[in-house]
Design a protein around this motif. Structure first.
Motif, PDB file in Angstrom:
ATOM      1  N   LEU A  35      -7.801  -2.926  -2.788  1.00 24.24           N
ATOM      2  CA  LEU A  35      -8.268  -3.545  -1.551  1.00 24.24           C
ATOM      3  C   LEU A  35      -9.673  -3.063  -1.176  1.00 24.24           C
ATOM      4  O   LEU A  35     -10.373  -3.733  -0.411  1.00 24.24           O
ATOM      5  CB  LEU A  35      -7.294  -3.241  -0.414  1.00 24.24           C
ATOM      6  N   ALA A  36     -10.092  -1.924  -1.707  1.00 24.88           N
ATOM      7  CA  ALA A  36     -11.427  -1.398  -1.413  1.00 24.88           C
ATOM      8  C   ALA A  36     -12.522  -2.331  -1.908  1.00 24.88           C
ATOM      9  O   ALA A  36     -13.671  -2.242  -1.460  1.00 24.88           O
ATOM     10  CB  ALA A  36     -11.585  -0.014  -2.031  1.00 24.88           C
TER      11      ALA A  36
ATOM     12  N   LEU B 136     -10.515  -8.573   3.758  1.00 24.84           N
ATOM     13  CA  LEU B 136      -9.472  -7.583   3.994  1.00 24.84           C
ATOM     14  C   LEU B 136      -8.654  -7.942   5.233  1.00 24.84           C
ATOM     15  O   LEU B 136      -7.419  -7.812   5.233  1.00 24.84           O
ATOM     16  CB  LEU B 136     -10.091  -6.195   4.147  1.00 24.84           C
TER      17      LEU B 136
ATOM     18  N   SER C 221       2.420   6.503  -1.389  1.00 23.41           N
ATOM     19  CA  SER C 221       1.257   5.663  -1.660  1.00 23.41           C
ATOM     20  C   SER C 221       1.392   5.032  -3.038  1.00 23.41           C
ATOM     21  O   SER C 221       1.812   5.677  -3.998  1.00 23.41           O
ATOM     22  CB  SER C 221      -0.017   6.501  -1.608  1.00 23.41           C
TER      23      SER C 221
ATOM     24  N   ASP D 159       0.744  -7.794   5.591  1.00 20.17           N
ATOM     25  CA  ASP D 159       1.359  -6.711   6.364  1.00 20.17           C
ATOM     26  C   ASP D 159       2.655  -7.139   7.052  1.00 20.17           C
ATOM     27  O   ASP D 159       3.671  -6.417   6.964  1.00 20.17           O
ATOM     28  CB  ASP D 159       0.361  -6.158   7.379  1.00 20.17           C
TER      29      ASP D 159
ATOM     30  N   LYS E  60      -4.654  -8.584   5.066  1.00 19.90           N
ATOM     31  CA  LYS E  60      -3.712  -7.786   5.847  1.00 19.90           C
ATOM     32  C   LYS E  60      -2.918  -8.645   6.830  1.00 19.90           C
ATOM     33  O   LYS E  60      -1.717  -8.412   7.040  1.00 19.90           O
ATOM     34  CB  LYS E  60      -4.464  -6.672   6.581  1.00 19.90           C
TER      35      LYS E  60
ATOM     36  N   VAL F 142       0.839  -1.200   0.000  1.00 16.72           N
ATOM     37  CA  VAL F 142       0.000   0.000   0.000  1.00 16.72           C
ATOM     38  C   VAL F 142       0.872   1.247   0.000  1.00 16.72           C
ATOM     39  O   VAL F 142       0.542   2.260  -0.623  1.00 16.72           O
ATOM     40  CB  VAL F 142      -0.940  -0.016   1.220  1.00 16.72           C
TER      41      VAL F 142
ATOM     42  N   SER G 299      -4.355   0.488  -2.363  1.00 25.09           N
ATOM     43  CA  SER G 299      -5.521   0.537  -1.479  1.00 25.09           C
ATOM     44  C   SER G 299      -6.826   0.577  -2.266  1.00 25.09           C
ATOM     45  O   SER G 299      -7.864   0.119  -1.787  1.00 25.09           O
ATOM     46  CB  SER G 299      -5.434   1.746  -0.551  1.00 25.09           C
ATOM     47  N   ARG G 300      -6.780   1.107  -3.490  1.00 26.03           N
ATOM     48  CA  ARG G 300      -7.992   1.135  -4.327  1.00 26.03           C
ATOM     49  C   ARG G 300      -8.434  -0.272  -4.684  1.00 26.03           C
ATOM     50  O   ARG G 300      -9.630  -0.551  -4.782  1.00 26.03           O
ATOM     51  CB  ARG G 300      -7.741   1.962  -5.598  1.00 26.03           C
TER      52      ARG G 300
END
Length: 539
Positions: free
Chosen positions: A271-272, A279, A264, A287, A283, A257, A268-269
């Motif tokens: 993952l939306a 999610l 950036s 992560d 993560k 991300v 993230s778009r």
């Protein structure tokens, strides 16, 4: 005597009528066909091919119970054109779908239309990547364009519907639903069951997000080709934009991300689209791995790092790429197993042809690359495994140069449907059943989509069992010739090598023969270039 003449005449007329029917085989004798196609599945990533990247037990079952083709190839190594060739049995420059930009004409003849017209129940489920409502199918449920891995939209007989879940599982679920509930059980069937995976950007299913976390893959020997400037090859290899360590993106491809410099990435778009549970699972898997990378290599601009550190990062990128790629394949393999199990449990396995293939090959780090497009071997070759217990001996291996051009006539041959004269492929049924070993000794290839993503230059070429001749044109004019026997990795262009002068002459003759046989020309190249550039210039 008159009665005997009447009986014989009636019998003769009945026989004549039967012979003139489109299907000479009895309805119950005609095989069902399940055509499984994945997107960008490299033959190197199927364990039946012996490369030991991963284990694909269910896809391997097809080879164990049937045949594996070691030199299956494509006519045009890019998604939509390859699929158009499969449907029509015609080269791209004949069916008109030469690249991902030109429209596909669904009104032209195709093997599903012919099977449907001759008594087959037909369905297309999954990815087809051709605009317009699919023709030739009683039922279609296809992804619009590339589709999404998570919570994808589908066009169900043309109506757009979003379905929550993982795309590979959804495609399998609905393929099985059609087989179990929706097809006409009194007809033989054609099911085109097409997976999105393992197409870029390789988003694994929740259950496989951590698969291979305990494995470190060693890049292939040619992974650092860029360091030599692709010595021994021409401009096309040097100017492509498909290097894992160089062109792949921190967000879209490596799933960060925020990139190592703190910017950036836009991921993230993507993952939306996930629901809350998806999610959280994502993560939890990514992560910690992303944070571990940043802790190990710090922040900053890679170009300021020393050679050793840059190479370590290149190996990390390779591993992030190959693990995600292989994780998506695991779901594909699971689906193949479910379909094979269904056939066996319901007494359908004996009379069903099952084909597993991909729309083309793919680079798994060879030459440092991902993607396809080139006529170089990993892109040009595609996996092909076929089982049909009634005709194919288990464990058959076929080394002939078949192409995706040959699927349409092969399926029509098995179904007893006459093959249209303008189809350019050939049925490989007799290779499968062992009745003949006669086959073509050369194949023809074209690629048109340039300038475009990955910047692989326009080219065409001819390949035999041993040699490959390619012509790169448009903004360059370069020839490349490779001897696959002495140089299987295609690292040394021998076009100008005096010791290959006779081979070069022979391959030019074969190329001319192929272009004449299939009806290709420089005029075709110019026509499709002009059409492409109109779109490109106005994009």
């Amino acid at each position: 005597m008159k009665n005997l003449i009447v009986i014989l005449t009636g019998a003769a007329l009945l026989n004549l009528y039967s012979c003139n029917q489109p299907n000479e085989q009895k309805q119950e004798d005609r095989p069902n066909i399940i055509f499984i196609m994945s997107d960008d599945h490299a033959y190197q990533a199927i364990s039946a091919y012996g490369h030991q990247f991963n284990h694909t037990p269910n896809i391997d079952r097809i080879a164990q119970e049937g045949a594996l083709f070691s030199r299956a190839t494509v006519t045009n190594s890019i998604c939509a054109p390859s699929r158009a060739v499969v449907l029509t049995g015609k080269h791209s420059f004949v069916n008109g779908k030469v690249d991902n930009v030109q429209p596909f004409d669904w009104d032209q003849e195709s093997f599903p239309k012919l099977l449907q017209a001759n008594g087959y129940a037909t369905a297309m489920i999954g990815k087809i990547h051709l605009d317009g409502l699919p023709q030739g199918f009683d039922y279609s449920m296809v992804l619009p364009g590339q589709g999404h891995y998570y919570n994808p939209d589908f066009l169900i007989n043309g109506e757009r519907t979003r379905i929550e879940g993982y795309v590979t599982d959804i495609t399998t679920e609905h393929a099985l639903k059609w087989l179990k509930e929706d097809r006409d059980p009194d007809k033989p069937f054609l099911l085109m069951y097409h997976q999105k995976a393992p197409h870029r950007n390789w988003q694994p299913a929740p259950e496989y997000l951590t698969l291979f976390d305990d494995t470190t893959f060693t890049p292939p020997p040619t992974y650092l080709d860029a360091e030599s400037g692709y010595a021994g090859r021409g401009t096309a290899a040097k100017t492509q934009e498909m290097e894992i360590d160089g062109h792949a993106q921190w967000g879209h491809d490596f799933k960060m991300v925020v990139d190592p410099k703190g910017d950036s990435t836009g991921f993230s778009r993507e993952l939306a689209r996930f629901n809350k549970e998806q999610l959280e699972q994502w993560k939890a898997a990514y992560d910690p791995k992303n944070e571990a990378f940043k802790q190990a290599y710090g922040k900053g601009d890679e170009s300021t790092f020393g050679d050793a550190k840059r190479r370590e990062i290149g190996v990390w990128k390779y591993n992030r790429y190959i693990k995600d790629y292989l994780r998506t394949i695991q779901s594909v393999d699971d689906g193949v197993g479910e379909v094979l199990d269904y056939l066996e449990k319901n007494g359908l396995a004996d009379n069903t042809i099952v084909v597993y293939t991909s729309d083309q090959g793919f680079y798994l780090g060879e030459h440092g690359w991902f993607d396809k497009r080139f006529m170089y071997e990993q892109s040009f070759r595609t996996p092909l495994l076929v089982k049909y217990p009634r005709e194919i001996q288990p464990g058959t291996v076929i080394d002939h140069l078949v192409q995706n051009l040959d699927f349409a006539p092969t399926f029509l041959d098995y179904a007893g449907v006459p093959v249209p004269e303008d189809m350019q492929g050939a049925s490989f049924r007799q290779l499968l059943n062992g009745e003949s070993n006669e086959w073509r000794d050369a194949v023809y290839y074209t690629y048109y989509e340039y300038p475009s993503v990955h910047m692989v230059k326009r080219h065409y070429g001819v390949a035999t069992d041993r040699y490959k001749l390619m012509h790169f044109y448009y903004d360059i004019d370069e020839w490349e010739l490779y001897d696959l026997e002495t140089d299987p990795e295609e690292l040394r262009n021998v076009y100008d090598d005096p010791s290959y002068s006779e081979v070069r002459e022979m391959m030019h003759e074969r190329l001319d023969e192929m272009r004449e046989k299939y009806g290709d020309s420089d005029e075709n190249n110019q026509k499709f270039l002009d059409a492409y550039m109109k779109v490109y210039d106005n994009r």
